[in-house]
Design a protein around this motif. Sequence first.
Motif, short mmCIF file in Angstrom:
data_model
loop_
_atom_site.label_atom_id
_atom_site.label_comp_id
_atom_site.label_asym_id
_atom_site.label_seq_id
_atom_site.Cartn_x
_atom_site.Cartn_y
_atom_site.Cartn_z
N ASN A 131 28.39 44.16 40.89
CA ASN A 131 27.99 44.09 39.48
C ASN A 131 28.31 45.42 38.82
O ASN A 131 27.75 46.46 39.21
N ILE A 132 29.18 45.40 37.85
CA ILE A 132 29.61 46.64 37.21
C ILE A 132 29.67 46.46 35.70
O ILE A 132 29.67 45.34 35.17
N ARG A 133 29.73 47.58 35.00
CA ARG A 133 29.97 47.59 33.55
C ARG A 133 31.32 48.24 33.33
O ARG A 133 31.57 49.35 33.80
N ILE A 134 32.18 47.53 32.65
CA ILE A 134 33.53 48.04 32.41
C ILE A 134 33.72 48.33 30.93
O ILE A 134 33.35 47.52 30.06
N THR A 135 34.29 49.50 30.66
CA THR A 135 34.53 49.93 29.28
C THR A 135 36.03 49.90 29.01
O THR A 135 36.79 50.64 29.66
N PRO A 136 36.48 49.06 28.09
CA PRO A 136 37.92 49.00 27.77
C PRO A 136 38.41 50.34 27.20
O PRO A 136 37.63 51.14 26.68
N THR A 137 39.69 50.57 27.30
CA THR A 137 40.29 51.77 26.73
C THR A 137 41.44 51.37 25.81
O THR A 137 41.95 50.25 25.86
N LYS A 138 41.85 52.30 24.98
CA LYS A 138 43.00 52.08 24.11
C LYS A 138 43.86 53.34 24.14
O LYS A 138 43.44 54.40 24.59
N GLY A 139 45.09 53.19 23.63
CA GLY A 139 46.03 54.30 23.67
C GLY A 139 47.22 53.94 24.54
O GLY A 139 47.12 53.09 25.42
N ILE A 140 48.34 54.59 24.29
CA ILE A 140 49.58 54.29 25.02
C ILE A 140 50.06 55.56 25.73
O ILE A 140 50.27 56.59 25.10
N THR A 141 50.24 55.47 27.03
CA THR A 141 50.82 56.59 27.77
C THR A 141 52.33 56.65 27.51
O THR A 141 52.94 55.63 27.16
N PRO A 142 52.94 57.82 27.67
CA PRO A 142 54.41 57.90 27.52
C PRO A 142 55.13 56.92 28.43
O PRO A 142 56.14 56.31 28.03
N TYR A 143 54.64 56.74 29.67
CA TYR A 143 55.29 55.80 30.58
C TYR A 143 55.17 54.37 30.07
O TYR A 143 56.14 53.60 30.13
N ALA A 144 54.01 54.00 29.54
CA ALA A 144 53.83 52.64 29.01
C ALA A 144 54.78 52.40 27.85
O ALA A 144 55.27 51.28 27.65
N THR A 158 31.78 47.71 25.87
CA THR A 158 31.46 47.62 27.30
C THR A 158 30.83 46.26 27.62
O THR A 158 29.99 45.76 26.88
N ILE A 159 31.25 45.67 28.74
CA ILE A 159 30.73 44.36 29.15
C ILE A 159 30.30 44.41 30.62
O ILE A 159 30.69 45.28 31.38
N ASN A 160 29.47 43.42 30.99
CA ASN A 160 29.04 43.26 32.37
C ASN A 160 29.98 42.32 33.10
O ASN A 160 30.30 41.24 32.60
N VAL A 161 30.42 42.73 34.28
CA VAL A 161 31.33 41.91 35.09
C VAL A 161 30.78 41.82 36.51
O VAL A 161 30.26 42.80 37.05
N THR A 162 30.90 40.64 37.09
CA THR A 162 30.51 40.42 38.49
C THR A 162 31.73 40.01 39.30
O THR A 162 32.40 39.02 38.97
N LEU A 163 32.03 40.78 40.33
CA LEU A 163 33.13 40.46 41.24
C LEU A 163 32.54 39.89 42.52
O LEU A 163 31.67 40.52 43.15
N VAL A 164 32.99 38.69 42.90
CA VAL A 164 32.46 38.03 44.09
C VAL A 164 33.44 38.19 45.25
O VAL A 164 34.60 37.79 45.15
N GLN A 165 32.97 38.79 46.34
CA GLN A 165 33.78 38.96 47.54
C GLN A 165 33.27 37.98 48.59
O GLN A 165 32.24 38.19 49.21
#
Length: 520
Positions: free
Chosen positions: A469-482, A220-227
Amino acid sequence: MFINLRFLFPRLRELLALSSGACGTLAFSPYDLWPAAIVSLSGLLAINLKCNVRQAGWYGFLWGVGLFGTGVNWIHISITQLSGSFPLHIILMIILTAYLALYPLLFSILLVIFWPHTSIWRLAFGTPVLWSITEYLRAWIFTGFPWLEFGYSQIDGPLRGIAPLFGVQAITFILLLVSGLFVYTFTKQNFLPALIAVAILVLLYPLCLLRWYKSQPNRTINVTLVQGNISQVAKGQVNQIKPMLDIYLKYTLPAIGNAQIVIWPESAIPDNELTHHTLLMELDKQLRAGNTRLITGIIEASPTTNGYNYYNSIIVLGESTPYFLSSKNRYKKHHLVPFGETVFLKRIIQSLLRTCNLQMLSFSKGRYLQDQLLVSDMKITATICYEIILGTQVRDNFRSDTDFLLTVSNDGWFGDSIGPWQHFQMARMRSLELGRPLLRSTNNGITALVNADGKPVAQLPQFTRNVLNIRITPTKGITPYAYLGSWPLWTVVFLIGYIALFFSRQDILNKSYIKKIDNK
């Protein structure tokens, strides 16, 4: 008072066509009334019963005018901002609406040609097959405009679990199947098809509970999105570029050292990269010192033997390798918007547009398949603005080791309309299809973090200047569509189409044979 019923009945059908088409817009954001999709499609199928080819085409066209006239009329705002000409934007909107209405017209005509009689084969099987084909054409011809595809309306509905299996087009297919069953019940007074339709919706709902991905909380990392909330008028003025950069820097500097990644929206720097090269190099040093990366939209100027090619691009600053012009860690927009970013028959059309006081940009196209962005040890599949609605392109650029999706956009072209909400709804579908969280950075909204199940986690209000300001957690795995893409769906489409045509013809032959015997 005498009323001519023969005149009134077609007029009522025309009114029903327009109103049922307009009802479809309510299925999409910001209204999000997902059952309206079934009501709208059922209306189209019912209107075309017992019609000849000419009548079916006309009713299909009116239905399309109702849908697209209410659902994409926000485009006139961007035309007005480009030209400032009131009559022109009305004329262009009429042309666009009429063009898009040609696809339900084509669908209606083909439906009557291939399945002329009311039957279960026509309503439950022929309709989803033909709709899939005509919608594919709408998403492909003239670079495509797959806006208001009904599958998107189910992002919060009972069919959402289909998306990670077969993609959004499969949801649309099932909606047509369900709508056809309801119409068959109405016309034949047989309630079994309606019960089957309800059963389909109920039985497919548990798919929504499946999770095709696994979170990686240790990354998990900290991300800042500027609008920035910069007006479109300011973006077009050279003397406003420095004040705009000052705004973004003001909101970015506090994040350096606190966030691993800061993200600015599409064309946050509305000028070519060469002009601001020195500033970008200084900012790159400052970011590296604070161990923070910056992702920003910019206009890239790439030298050629005949001058420069310009790209709508994303660049990365602050990585361990110092930033430089033409660095490889960048993304160039591939799918350019016709007449907004590129024009056909360039010289002729640009001359015509200038007579109407319209100025059109003409960018060069990036490659269809591009490397992922590498930012703070994260692998990111990126898109710019309109591209996020192109499910096949996003899926083709997606990789099994993608950590999350990113889209940068500027929906300021569409003002305070329903357009940005529809755009956000389609972006959410990409997360659901691919099982990855999505970061969406925009100029004036909707800036948001979307979870890997397509649900918004956090977002900024529209038309505000702020940071998310948010914390985003990456995911792994493949969906059937992917993994498989749309091949399973198209296999089903052509197989069902063949079966429906075969048995429909058998029914017609049998009825003709029985009629001949009765006549004898």
